[in-house]
Write a protein that holds these residues in place. Sequence first.
Motif, PDB file in Angstrom:
ATOM      1  N   TYR A 213       0.856  -1.190   0.000  1.00 11.23           N
ATOM      2  CA  TYR A 213       0.000   0.000   0.000  1.00 11.23           C
ATOM      3  C   TYR A 213       0.891   1.239   0.000  1.00 11.23           C
ATOM      4  CZ  TYR A 213      -3.705   3.262   1.285  1.00 11.23           C
ATOM      5  OH  TYR A 213      -4.599   4.310   1.286  1.00 11.23           O
ATOM      6  N   ARG A 214       0.611   2.156  -0.927  1.00 13.94           N
ATOM      7  CA  ARG A 214       1.279   3.450  -0.958  1.00 13.94           C
ATOM      8  C   ARG A 214       0.406   4.493  -0.260  1.00 13.94           C
ATOM      9  NH1 ARG A 214       5.794   4.170  -4.138  1.00 13.94           N
ATOM     10  NH2 ARG A 214       6.047   2.863  -5.991  1.00 13.94           N
TER      11      ARG A 214
ATOM     12  N   ASN B 242       3.583  12.431  -8.665  1.00 18.18           N
ATOM     13  CA  ASN B 242       2.274  11.872  -9.021  1.00 18.18           C
ATOM     14  C   ASN B 242       1.985  10.540  -8.350  1.00 18.18           C
ATOM     15  OD1 ASN B 242      -0.201  12.232 -10.200  1.00 18.18           O
ATOM     16  ND2 ASN B 242       0.395  11.435 -12.195  1.00 18.18           N
ATOM     17  N   PHE B 243       2.662  10.206  -7.250  1.00 20.19           N
ATOM     18  CA  PHE B 243       2.331   8.994  -6.509  1.00 20.19           C
ATOM     19  C   PHE B 243       1.146   9.277  -5.598  1.00 20.19           C
ATOM     20  CE2 PHE B 243       6.856   8.336  -7.444  1.00 20.19           C
ATOM     21  CZ  PHE B 243       6.761   7.121  -8.105  1.00 20.19           C
ATOM     22  N   GLY B 244       0.205   8.337  -5.535  1.00 22.54           N
ATOM     23  CA  GLY B 244      -0.996   8.519  -4.750  1.00 22.54           C
ATOM     24  C   GLY B 244      -1.229   7.376  -3.789  1.00 22.54           C
ATOM     25  N   ASN B 245      -2.398   7.397  -3.144  1.00 23.61           N
ATOM     26  CA  ASN B 245      -2.765   6.366  -2.173  1.00 23.61           C
ATOM     27  C   ASN B 245      -3.351   5.152  -2.890  1.00 23.61           C
ATOM     28  OD1 ASN B 245      -2.235   7.973   0.263  1.00 23.61           O
ATOM     29  ND2 ASN B 245      -3.953   9.205  -0.437  1.00 23.61           N
ATOM     30  N   GLY B 246      -3.176   3.988  -2.289  1.00 25.25           N
ATOM     31  CA  GLY B 246      -3.837   2.804  -2.813  1.00 25.25           C
ATOM     32  C   GLY B 246      -2.969   1.567  -2.784  1.00 25.25           C
ATOM     33  N   ILE B 247      -3.627   0.438  -3.039  1.00 26.50           N
ATOM     34  CA  ILE B 247      -2.948  -0.861  -3.098  1.00 26.50           C
ATOM     35  C   ILE B 247      -2.247  -0.997  -4.450  1.00 26.50           C
ATOM     36  CG2 ILE B 247      -3.287  -3.354  -3.033  1.00 26.50           C
ATOM     37  CD1 ILE B 247      -5.675  -2.889  -1.231  1.00 26.50           C
ATOM     38  N   ARG B 248      -1.031  -1.505  -4.432  1.00 26.01           N
ATOM     39  CA  ARG B 248      -0.249  -1.635  -5.655  1.00 26.01           C
ATOM     40  C   ARG B 248       0.386  -3.021  -5.733  1.00 26.01           C
ATOM     41  NH1 ARG B 248      -2.521   2.550  -5.884  1.00 26.01           N
ATOM     42  NH2 ARG B 248      -1.652   4.647  -6.195  1.00 26.01           N
TER      43      ARG B 248
ATOM     44  N   TRP C   1       9.216  -8.501   4.700  1.00 20.68           N
ATOM     45  CA  TRP C   1       8.362  -7.340   4.966  1.00 20.68           C
ATOM     46  C   TRP C   1       9.177  -6.079   4.713  1.00 20.68           C
ATOM     47  CZ3 TRP C   1       9.001  -3.448   8.699  1.00 20.68           C
ATOM     48  CH2 TRP C   1       7.946  -2.524   8.757  1.00 20.68           C
ATOM     49  N   ASN C   2       8.583  -5.123   3.989  1.00 22.12           N
ATOM     50  CA  ASN C   2       9.287  -3.912   3.584  1.00 22.12           C
ATOM     51  C   ASN C   2       8.467  -2.684   3.956  1.00 22.12           C
ATOM     52  OD1 ASN C   2      11.181  -5.595   1.807  1.00 22.12           O
ATOM     53  ND2 ASN C   2       9.189  -5.962   0.853  1.00 22.12           N
ATOM     54  N   ALA C   3       9.155  -1.616   4.249  1.00 20.71           N
ATOM     55  CA  ALA C   3       8.511  -0.329   4.514  1.00 20.71           C
ATOM     56  C   ALA C   3       9.468   0.776   4.096  1.00 20.71           C
ATOM     57  CB  ALA C   3       8.125  -0.183   5.981  1.00 20.71           C
ATOM     58  N   GLY C   4       8.895   1.896   3.668  1.00 22.13           N
ATOM     59  CA  GLY C   4       9.733   3.002   3.241  1.00 22.13           C
ATOM     60  C   GLY C   4       9.033   4.328   3.379  1.00 22.13           C
ATOM     61  N   TYR C   5       9.844   5.370   3.437  1.00 21.43           N
ATOM     62  CA  TYR C   5       9.321   6.738   3.541  1.00 21.43           C
ATOM     63  C   TYR C   5      10.181   7.640   2.668  1.00 21.43           C
ATOM     64  CZ  TYR C   5       8.519  11.432   5.361  1.00 21.43           C
ATOM     65  OH  TYR C   5       8.249  12.783   5.458  1.00 21.43           O
ATOM     66  N   GLN C   6       9.534   8.568   1.959  1.00 17.10           N
ATOM     67  CA  GLN C   6      10.255   9.520   1.121  1.00 17.10           C
ATOM     68  C   GLN C   6       9.545  10.866   1.187  1.00 17.10           C
ATOM     69  OE1 GLN C   6      11.025   8.165  -2.861  1.00 17.10           O
ATOM     70  NE2 GLN C   6      12.656   9.656  -3.172  1.00 17.10           N
ATOM     71  N   TYR C   7      10.339  11.905   1.367  1.00 12.03           N
ATOM     72  CA  TYR C   7       9.812  13.266   1.475  1.00 12.03           C
ATOM     73  C   TYR C   7      10.189  14.052   0.227  1.00 12.03           C
ATOM     74  CZ  TYR C   7       9.584  18.168   2.930  1.00 12.03           C
ATOM     75  OH  TYR C   7       9.332  19.514   2.989  1.00 12.03           O
ATOM     76  N   PHE C   8       9.241  14.804  -0.305  1.00  9.92           N
ATOM     77  CA  PHE C   8       9.486  15.675  -1.444  1.00  9.92           C
ATOM     78  C   PHE C   8       9.152  17.109  -1.027  1.00  9.92           C
ATOM     79  CE2 PHE C   8       8.123  11.615  -3.390  1.00  9.92           C
ATOM     80  CZ  PHE C   8       9.303  11.290  -4.041  1.00  9.92           C
ATOM     81  N   GLY C   9      10.115  17.992  -1.119  1.00 11.87           N
ATOM     82  CA  GLY C   9       9.876  19.396  -0.809  1.00 11.87           C
ATOM     83  C   GLY C   9      10.368  20.288  -1.925  1.00 11.87           C
TER      84      GLY C   9
ATOM     85  N   GLY D 135       5.064   7.152   1.288  1.00 13.85           N
ATOM     86  CA  GLY D 135       5.633   5.946   1.861  1.00 13.85           C
ATOM     87  C   GLY D 135       4.879   4.715   1.412  1.00 13.85           C
ATOM     88  N   PHE D 136       5.333   3.566   1.887  1.00 13.27           N
ATOM     89  CA  PHE D 136       4.691   2.315   1.500  1.00 13.27           C
ATOM     90  C   PHE D 136       4.988   1.265   2.555  1.00 13.27           C
ATOM     91  CE2 PHE D 136       8.938   1.323   0.320  1.00 13.27           C
ATOM     92  CZ  PHE D 136       9.032  -0.059   0.278  1.00 13.27           C
TER      93      PHE D 136
END
Length: 662
Positions: A51-52, A68-74, A630-638, A654-655
């Motif tokens: 999930y993103r 252009n990344f959004g919410n949802g199952i991928r 199991w994976n998890a990630g976070y990315q910030y765009f400013g 994130g995801f």
Amino acid sequence: MRAATLVLSAAGFALFCCAQTPVAPTPDAVGPTRGDDWQGYNITNSFETGYRFVNLSGNDAKYRSDENFGNGIRLLSGFVSLDSKNGHGSLFDQFLFTTNGLGGDPYSAASVRAAKNRLYQYNLLWRRNDYVNPGLTTDGSANQHFLDTTNTLQDHDLTLFPQSRVSFSLGYSRNAQSGAGISTVQLFQAAGPFDYTGQAVPVFSNINRVQNDYRLGADIHWLGFVLNVLHGWEDYKDDTSEPGAAPVSGDATGLLSSFGRTEPNHGTSPYWRVALFRDSRWLDINGRFTYTSGSRAFFVNEAASGPGANQQILSFGDARRPVATGNLNVSFVPTSKLTITSETSVYNVRTEGDSTYLQFNNADQQADLVYFQFLKIRTIQTDLGVHYQAKRWLDLHGGYGYSDRRIGSSPQFAFAGSTSSTPFVQSNILQSGSFGFRVTPLKGLSITADDELGRTNQPFTPRSEKDYNALDARVEYKRKSFQLRALSKTDYNANSITLSSYSSHARTNSVYGSWTVRPWLSLDAGYSKLHVDTLGGIAFFADSQFFPSQVSYYVSNLHSGTVSARLNVKRMDLFVNLGRVQDTGDGRSKNEDTSVGPDIPRFQAAQTFPLRFDSPSVRVSIRIRERLRWNAGYQYFGYREDFWHGENYHASTGFSSILWSF
């Protein structure tokens, strides 16, 4: 290592766009390395689903154009491989299926590869890109240009008897673009062609473009030669419609009550390509010839009306555009230390046919009529290069290039009852020379330097190359698990033609290093600075005035840096990245000007484009079992612009996913 990247395009008024590599999918492997055996095949597979999420504040359109990344199952990624263990499978000997970003990512793709030894080889590539362009705003005014489209692309290639002396190929490609767009049109000028007091009104578009390409070819291997013949048919259709525009209020010359435009554009381009290759120990010969017989027909019908004005524009025509190209490359190796190469190419394109443009004002019964008949471009280019290994630690290389480009056109103009035709022909000759060396004074250390000098007699445009000099130097050092690279590049170009003058300076300095400290710890870091300044003549309209013979001075100082680390501890893989891209412009504040060109705030603000883009990210992957992670990630765009804050945004993305194999 994955790192944030950004691309800056600066030409006159700067256009900035950035593209980031997301923290998902996860690159770590899952499942047994050797795969599993099943009915004579070895199978390896993995799928990552999750999930993103995104939390956005600021300009949504600018974020969509950059990320252009959004919410949802991928379905973040997928991989399935079947390989025949003895090379004699029933239907195929190799089958490969991959996916990336399916389910809603802005860039998604899928590919299939199937092959059976000596019988066939099939490749399929499918891609979908969601493209958003909000237009560039430099002065703080409302922007009335926008594009929101989807591109769907697919490529099919089938080769029959791939390992035989004679093989055949069939192919098909399709590119379809659809969506919505908005632009502007300026109507009902009151005092002639140089009166720009009319209102600029927004025009809405339903975009519908399709391109199909069909291919049929063969490869023949004989006496060390390889002959490739390909025949294709490319069809193009643009049925974009603009059903209307938004009415605006104003004076009588600017009020729009109705607007409509249709402009179908259809064409076909059958083409041939013939290539001949021969590789040997001392002589390589490669030649290629292509011919495209393009034809296209178009029709534009635009009608606009308002109080006191009623205008109609008709433009139509059919044209033929034959294009012929040929090149011959020869590489001669008389000794083990000397290599001589020669590259000769010819390019010839013609655009010929009947094209008519008619602008008719129903209110005063005045009409302007323009015809176009012919355009031809012919280019002959030859490059000669020499490479000599003087010592085991010293390589020398040099070259000479000659290019002759000729443009001819024959338009016709009909105005106020009179017709005139003025043929135009211009030739442009470019001569260039280059020299360089590569030296390895120490083990693991190499130094390379190149210099190219060019002179052109009659460049076609102010921004074309005329008197230019390009310098390039690189240093690389590698020792065991440590690697360091440094680059310095300079490009100078000065141009002066009848109408204007232009000069540009570009300097790039960068350094990159990587170090595997321990098998479980690796570090990467890089920094680069790109300086660009351009000075050229310009004429433009602003505030209902015409400003001729002006000077535009643009400065960009783009700094980009990234630091990343990867840590492997038992069952956990951790990746951390810090990235920043910043254009400091010319160093002035928002309220200062360059004193170059007219004293118009909007013009002064466009002489530089300071901005900053930050993108730190972190990703963790934990191996639960051999076939499960199991994976998890976070990315910030400013994103922040200094002179105009309307397009700034902050986004946290994130995801969380499961990477598994079965």
